[in-house]
Design an enzyme around this catalytic site. Structure first.
Site, PDB file in Angstrom:
ATOM      1  N   LYS A  97       0.886  -1.164   0.000  1.00 51.50           N
ATOM      2  CA  LYS A  97       0.000   0.000   0.000  1.00 51.50           C
ATOM      3  C   LYS A  97       0.926   1.217   0.000  1.00 51.50           C
ATOM      4  O   LYS A  97       1.245   1.788   1.042  1.00 51.50           O
ATOM      5  CB  LYS A  97      -0.927  -0.046   1.220  1.00 51.50           C
ATOM      6  CG  LYS A  97      -2.100   0.909   1.118  1.00 51.50           C
ATOM      7  CD  LYS A  97      -3.099   0.656   2.226  1.00 51.50           C
ATOM      8  CE  LYS A  97      -3.968   1.875   2.511  1.00 51.50           C
ATOM      9  NZ  LYS A  97      -4.880   2.253   1.458  1.00 51.50           N
TER      10      LYS A  97
HETATM   11  N1  PMP Z   1      -7.593  -1.383  -3.314  1.00 53.11           N
HETATM   12  C1  PMP Z   1      -7.012  -0.190  -3.164  1.00 53.11           C
HETATM   13  C2  PMP Z   1      -6.226   0.372  -4.303  1.00 53.11           C
HETATM   14  C3  PMP Z   1      -7.128   0.524  -1.961  1.00 53.11           C
HETATM   15  O1  PMP Z   1      -6.544   1.730  -1.829  1.00 53.11           O
HETATM   16  C4  PMP Z   1      -7.883  -0.022  -0.913  1.00 53.11           C
HETATM   17  C5  PMP Z   1      -8.032   0.738   0.383  1.00 53.11           C
HETATM   18  N2  PMP Z   1      -6.979   0.435   1.253  1.00 53.11           N
HETATM   19  C6  PMP Z   1      -8.483  -1.272  -1.101  1.00 53.11           C
HETATM   20  C7  PMP Z   1      -8.320  -1.931  -2.309  1.00 53.11           C
HETATM   21  C8  PMP Z   1      -9.256  -1.931   0.003  1.00 53.11           C
HETATM   22  O2  PMP Z   1      -8.377  -2.301   1.014  1.00 53.11           O
HETATM   23  P1  PMP Z   1      -8.848  -2.471   2.529  1.00 53.11           P
HETATM   24  O3  PMP Z   1     -10.059  -3.298   2.496  1.00 53.11           O
HETATM   25  O4  PMP Z   1      -7.702  -3.118   3.183  1.00 53.11           O
HETATM   26  O5  PMP Z   1      -9.121  -1.092   3.021  1.00 53.11           O
END
Ligand code: PMP
Length: 311
Positions: free
Chosen positions: A166
């Protein structure tokens, strides 16, 4: 048409009274600053997290900090604070900032000792900020769904930017796609991967319903979101079949239902893909309810297996 702009905070975040945790110390918000020569500002080597706080309780706190460690590892650096230390710093910060329903933003970055692609030997920093929960979309979006634009902007190959990191670098793509949605009178975007299959949203994962089963892209060209993993487990526990596969563009508008998942949006139905209306149906609604309950109960009884326990 009002497509429900994401709201700007009433007070700019950098002006809000409060405390930010930086490298082991707490500092007033206005003092939480970095140098203009910070490596990560120039070369997008930040990694960060977004954590929801419900009624004072952060949801999946440990998993998010494990992912922060894992994201940094994928960018070839190691954080100086353990997952437990970061969790306890975040919990203290929530109390000192008096946050009940809010958001935690941890971020790690490389310092300003030298600039160049060679990043060895740079200082490694981490900060945590918290603020009250902002409204992401118009209040009724959870029920009425949002419109999405199938963006021309694509996710990069996993051989370019590791999709499970991330990392701030990935968010240039998400931001460009988000803005392409606004220009096309939609609230958010869906992105294809570099091969032309459906990948994810600008900052959320995506699920389609066919024959009462969930179909979602294999998470090798998109972030394997924490919410995605939980929703898959919830669905399976409710007897809903989940198929992870490559999804072709032409399938999208024929889906019986579509929804996005993410920490911020939880389970959010999609009611339109460009000019094509998409029904909001029982599968999305049931999962929205079940996930919402799990997050607010704050005891993820389900196991997230994707993060190692070595942090
Ligand atoms: N894909 C992307 C590109 C994101 O930025 C996020 C948000 N973090 C998600 C998917 C969903 O991730 P999560 O469920 O861990 O928030």
């Amino acid at each position: 048409m009002d497509i429900g702009n994401k709201e700007m905070p009433d007070i700019p975040l950098h002006d809000k009274a409060g405390i930010i945790w930086m490298d082991g110390n707490t500092v007033p918000t206005e003092a939480a600053q970095i140098h203009i020569l910070t490596h990560s500002l120039h070369y997008a080597t930040c990694v960060f997290e977004g954590i929801r706080v419900y009624d004072g309780n952060p949801f999946a706190l440990k998993e998010h900090f494990k992912r922060l460690h894992e994201s940094a590892r994928q960018l070839n650096y190691s954080l100086l604070y353990s997952v437990d230390e970061l969790c306890s710093a975040a919990l203290d910060l929530l109390k000192s900032n008096n946050i009940s329903d809010g958001y935690i933003r941890p971020i790690s970055w490389l310092g300003s000792e030298s600039l160049g692609l060679q990043a060895d030997g740079l200082s490694i920093h981490t900060a945590i900020a918290v603020w009250d929960w902002p409204q992401v979309y118009a209040l009724n979006s959870a029920a009425s769904g949002i419109s999405v634009h199938l963006s021309d902007i694509r996710r990069p190959s996993p051989k370019s930017i590791p999709p499970q990191a991330k990392a701030s670098a990935s968010y240039l793509v998400g931001s460009l796609a988000y803005h392409s949605a606004r220009r096309n009178n939609c609230q958010d975007s869906l992105l294809l991967d570099e091969k032309g299959f459906l990948a994810e949203g600008s900052s959320a994962n995506v699920f389609l319903v066919f024959d009462n089963s969930l179909h979602t892209p294999i998470a090798d060209r998109c972030l394997n979101g924490i919410t995605r993993q939980l929703v898959i487990q919830i669905a399976r526990s409710l007897g809903v079949k989940v198929i992870e596969r490559r999804i072709a563009v032409k399938e999208i508008i024929n889906a019986e239902e579509i929804f996005l998942t993410g920490t911020a949006v939880e389970v959010l139905p999609v009611s339109r893909v460009d000019q094509h209306a998409i029904p909001i149906g029982p599968v999305s609604k049931n999962l929205q309810e079940a996930y919402g309950k799990l997050a607010r109960e704050n005891k993820p009884a389900l196991n997230l297996t994707l993060f190692s326990s070595c942090y």
